[in-house]
Write a protein that holds these residues in place. Structure first.
Motif, PDB file in Angstrom:
ATOM      1  N   GLY A  53       0.814  -1.204   0.000  1.00  0.00           N
ATOM      2  CA  GLY A  53       0.000   0.000   0.000  1.00  0.00           C
ATOM      3  C   GLY A  53       0.846   1.252   0.000  1.00  0.00           C
ATOM      4  O   GLY A  53       2.066   1.207   0.100  1.00  0.00           O
ATOM      5  N   ALA A  54       0.153   2.374  -0.094  1.00  0.00           N
ATOM      6  CA  ALA A  54       0.813   3.670  -0.091  1.00  0.00           C
ATOM      7  C   ALA A  54       0.636   4.326   1.273  1.00  0.00           C
ATOM      8  O   ALA A  54      -0.407   4.171   1.908  1.00  0.00           O
ATOM      9  CB  ALA A  54       0.204   4.561  -1.178  1.00  0.00           C
ATOM     10  N   ARG A  55       1.653   5.049   1.726  1.00  0.00           N
ATOM     11  CA  ARG A  55       1.522   5.869   2.930  1.00  0.00           C
ATOM     12  C   ARG A  55       0.933   7.199   2.491  1.00  0.00           C
ATOM     13  O   ARG A  55       1.486   7.861   1.615  1.00  0.00           O
ATOM     14  CB  ARG A  55       2.876   6.067   3.598  1.00  0.00           C
ATOM     15  N   VAL A  56      -0.169   7.583   3.086  1.00  0.00           N
ATOM     16  CA  VAL A  56      -0.892   8.782   2.678  1.00  0.00           C
ATOM     17  C   VAL A  56      -0.688   9.875   3.716  1.00  0.00           C
ATOM     18  O   VAL A  56      -0.837   9.635   4.919  1.00  0.00           O
ATOM     19  CB  VAL A  56      -2.399   8.464   2.503  1.00  0.00           C
ATOM     20  N   ASN A  57      -0.368  11.077   3.263  1.00  0.00           N
ATOM     21  CA  ASN A  57      -0.221  12.234   4.129  1.00  0.00           C
ATOM     22  C   ASN A  57      -1.607  12.833   4.337  1.00  0.00           C
ATOM     23  O   ASN A  57      -2.161  13.468   3.426  1.00  0.00           O
ATOM     24  CB  ASN A  57       0.728  13.254   3.486  1.00  0.00           C
ATOM     25  N   LEU A  58      -2.178  12.616   5.515  1.00  0.00           N
ATOM     26  CA  LEU A  58      -3.534  13.086   5.787  1.00  0.00           C
ATOM     27  C   LEU A  58      -3.642  14.597   5.705  1.00  0.00           C
ATOM     28  O   LEU A  58      -4.636  15.130   5.196  1.00  0.00           O
ATOM     29  CB  LEU A  58      -3.996  12.590   7.158  1.00  0.00           C
ATOM     30  N   ARG A  59      -2.650  15.299   6.191  1.00  0.00           N
ATOM     31  CA  ARG A  59      -2.696  16.773   6.143  1.00  0.00           C
ATOM     32  C   ARG A  59      -2.745  17.278   4.703  1.00  0.00           C
ATOM     33  O   ARG A  59      -3.433  18.258   4.408  1.00  0.00           O
ATOM     34  CB  ARG A  59      -1.520  17.367   6.897  1.00  0.00           C
ATOM     35  N   ALA A  60      -2.043  16.618   3.798  1.00  0.00           N
ATOM     36  CA  ALA A  60      -2.067  17.015   2.390  1.00  0.00           C
ATOM     37  C   ALA A  60      -3.453  16.796   1.780  1.00  0.00           C
ATOM     38  O   ALA A  60      -3.805  17.441   0.796  1.00  0.00           O
ATOM     39  CB  ALA A  60      -1.010  16.243   1.605  1.00  0.00           C
ATOM     40  N   LEU A  61      -4.241  15.911   2.372  1.00  0.00           N
ATOM     41  CA  LEU A  61      -5.608  15.664   1.918  1.00  0.00           C
ATOM     42  C   LEU A  61      -6.625  16.567   2.616  1.00  0.00           C
ATOM     43  O   LEU A  61      -7.819  16.458   2.370  1.00  0.00           O
ATOM     44  CB  LEU A  61      -6.003  14.206   2.169  1.00  0.00           C
ATOM     45  N   GLY A  62      -6.146  17.421   3.505  1.00  0.00           N
ATOM     46  CA  GLY A  62      -7.053  18.316   4.210  1.00  0.00           C
ATOM     47  C   GLY A  62      -7.599  17.754   5.507  1.00  0.00           C
ATOM     48  O   GLY A  62      -8.535  18.302   6.074  1.00  0.00           O
ATOM     49  N   VAL A  63      -7.038  16.664   5.968  1.00  0.00           N
ATOM     50  CA  VAL A  63      -7.449  16.083   7.248  1.00  0.00           C
ATOM     51  C   VAL A  63      -6.477  16.617   8.295  1.00  0.00           C
ATOM     52  O   VAL A  63      -5.345  16.157   8.401  1.00  0.00           O
ATOM     53  CB  VAL A  63      -7.434  14.540   7.200  1.00  0.00           C
ATOM     54  N   GLY A  64      -6.949  17.614   9.054  1.00  0.00           N
ATOM     55  CA  GLY A  64      -6.054  18.334   9.945  1.00  0.00           C
ATOM     56  C   GLY A  64      -5.862  17.752  11.327  1.00  0.00           C
ATOM     57  O   GLY A  64      -4.938  18.123  12.032  1.00  0.00           O
ATOM     58  N   LEU A  65      -6.738  16.858  11.742  1.00  0.00           N
ATOM     59  CA  LEU A  65      -6.648  16.322  13.098  1.00  0.00           C
ATOM     60  C   LEU A  65      -6.635  14.805  13.093  1.00  0.00           C
ATOM     61  O   LEU A  65      -7.303  14.172  12.278  1.00  0.00           O
ATOM     62  CB  LEU A  65      -7.852  16.771  13.933  1.00  0.00           C
ATOM     63  N   GLU A  66      -5.886  14.265  14.034  1.00  0.00           N
ATOM     64  CA  GLU A  66      -5.979  12.840  14.332  1.00  0.00           C
ATOM     65  C   GLU A  66      -6.276  12.726  15.815  1.00  0.00           C
ATOM     66  O   GLU A  66      -5.774  13.522  16.622  1.00  0.00           O
ATOM     67  CB  GLU A  66      -4.683  12.106  14.009  1.00  0.00           C
ATOM     68  N   ALA A  67      -7.087  11.757  16.164  1.00  0.00           N
ATOM     69  CA  ALA A  67      -7.443  11.548  17.564  1.00  0.00           C
ATOM     70  C   ALA A  67      -7.205  10.096  17.931  1.00  0.00           C
ATOM     71  O   ALA A  67      -7.394   9.193  17.124  1.00  0.00           O
ATOM     72  CB  ALA A  67      -8.907  11.910  17.803  1.00  0.00           C
ATOM     73  N   ILE A  68      -6.778   9.903  19.167  1.00  0.00           N
ATOM     74  CA  ILE A  68      -6.676   8.571  19.758  1.00  0.00           C
ATOM     75  C   ILE A  68      -7.836   8.497  20.745  1.00  0.00           C
ATOM     76  O   ILE A  68      -7.950   9.333  21.643  1.00  0.00           O
ATOM     77  CB  ILE A  68      -5.343   8.369  20.508  1.00  0.00           C
ATOM     78  N   ILE A  69      -8.694   7.519  20.551  1.00  0.00           N
ATOM     79  CA  ILE A  69      -9.875   7.387  21.395  1.00  0.00           C
ATOM     80  C   ILE A  69      -9.828   6.032  22.085  1.00  0.00           C
ATOM     81  O   ILE A  69      -9.726   4.998  21.427  1.00  0.00           O
ATOM     82  CB  ILE A  69     -11.168   7.540  20.575  1.00  0.00           C
ATOM     83  N   ARG A  70      -9.858   6.076  23.417  1.00  0.00           N
ATOM     84  CA  ARG A  70      -9.901   4.845  24.209  1.00  0.00           C
ATOM     85  C   ARG A  70     -11.362   4.581  24.561  1.00  0.00           C
ATOM     86  O   ARG A  70     -12.086   5.494  24.948  1.00  0.00           O
ATOM     87  CB  ARG A  70      -9.045   4.996  25.466  1.00  0.00           C
ATOM     88  N   ILE A  71     -11.761   3.327  24.431  1.00  0.00           N
ATOM     89  CA  ILE A  71     -13.162   2.953  24.651  1.00  0.00           C
ATOM     90  C   ILE A  71     -13.246   1.842  25.680  1.00  0.00           C
ATOM     91  O   ILE A  71     -12.522   0.846  25.588  1.00  0.00           O
ATOM     92  CB  ILE A  71     -13.821   2.486  23.333  1.00  0.00           C
ATOM     93  N   ARG A  72     -14.149   2.024  26.628  1.00  0.00           N
ATOM     94  CA  ARG A  72     -14.488   0.975  27.592  1.00  0.00           C
ATOM     95  C   ARG A  72     -15.893   0.504  27.277  1.00  0.00           C
ATOM     96  O   ARG A  72     -16.795   1.309  27.092  1.00  0.00           O
ATOM     97  CB  ARG A  72     -14.477   1.514  29.021  1.00  0.00           C
ATOM     98  N   THR A  73     -16.069  -0.782  27.241  1.00  0.00           N
ATOM     99  CA  THR A  73     -17.394  -1.341  26.995  1.00  0.00           C
ATOM    100  C   THR A  73     -17.493  -2.666  27.720  1.00  0.00           C
ATOM    101  O   THR A  73     -16.554  -3.106  28.376  1.00  0.00           O
ATOM    102  CB  THR A  73     -17.655  -1.501  25.482  1.00  0.00           C
ATOM    103  N   THR A  74     -18.634  -3.290  27.607  1.00  0.00           N
ATOM    104  CA  THR A  74     -18.811  -4.636  28.156  1.00  0.00           C
ATOM    105  C   THR A  74     -18.505  -5.640  27.052  1.00  0.00           C
ATOM    106  O   THR A  74     -18.412  -5.278  25.870  1.00  0.00           O
ATOM    107  CB  THR A  74     -20.256  -4.851  28.643  1.00  0.00           C
ATOM    108  N   HIS A  75     -18.382  -6.879  27.431  1.00  0.00           N
ATOM    109  CA  HIS A  75     -18.136  -7.918  26.437  1.00  0.00           C
ATOM    110  C   HIS A  75     -19.246  -7.939  25.394  1.00  0.00           C
ATOM    111  O   HIS A  75     -18.999  -8.165  24.209  1.00  0.00           O
ATOM    112  CB  HIS A  75     -17.992  -9.283  27.119  1.00  0.00           C
ATOM    113  N   ALA A  76     -20.461  -7.661  25.811  1.00  0.00           N
ATOM    114  CA  ALA A  76     -21.600  -7.660  24.893  1.00  0.00           C
ATOM    115  C   ALA A  76     -21.487  -6.568  23.833  1.00  0.00           C
ATOM    116  O   ALA A  76     -22.052  -6.697  22.749  1.00  0.00           O
ATOM    117  CB  ALA A  76     -22.897  -7.495  25.675  1.00  0.00           C
TER     118      ALA A  76
END
Length: 151
Positions: A53-76
């Motif tokens: 695959g290709a490595r894509v520069n998100l900022r060059a595509l106009g995607v200015g933010l990246e977020a890391i989101i941690r999620i807690r849930t139940t097994h269900a």
């Protein structure tokens, strides 16, 4: 699949530049083009090489933010989250992890207001904690040291 020193060199070289010809790669590593082709084919067939695959520069595509989101849930909630991750174009990767959180998700966010929509969508089955990525100074591929050598 056990890999030897030549296989490790092939893996590193392809991760650095997967567009190079097998003949050029063979010259660097010291293998003929047919031997190179056979080794790469075996690495692909065994699943060691999953794809290219290709490595894509998100900022060059106009995607200015990246977020890391941690999620807690139940097994269900796990199956619902997996389907949600697949359906959301903002989700770049999702890792199921041990500990208090269940998932760590990396998202590409075009506009700051989109982050609210993404967080709200991900909060349907559990608690979320969000961090914005300031920079990504270290991005690595699998290195020679990380791959076990065949005896």
């Amino acid at each position: 699949m056990p890999v030897d020193k030549k296989d490790r060199q092939i893996l590193e070289a392809l991760q650095a530049d997967a567009r190079q010809s097998l003949a050029a790669l063979g010259k660097k590593i010291g293998l003929s083009q047919p031997a190179m082709s056979e080794r790469v084919r075996k690495l692909e067939h065994s699943g060691v090489i999953e794809g290219y695959g290709a490595r894509v520069n998100l900022r060059a595509l106009g995607v200015g933010l990246e977020a890391i989101i941690r999620i807690r849930t139940t097994h269900a909630g796990i199956a619902r989250y997996l389907a949600l991750f697949e359906a959301m174009p903002e989700v770049l990767s999702a890792d199921r992890v041990t500990g208090e959180d269940c998932f760590i998700v990396r998202c590409a966010i075009a506009e700051p207001q989109d982050l609210e929509r993404v967080v709200d969508a991900l909060a349907v089955e559990g608690a979320v904690t969000t961090s914005l990525v300031l920079s990504s100074p270290v991005r690595k591929h699998v290195t020679v040291q990380a791959v076990k050598i065949a005896p």
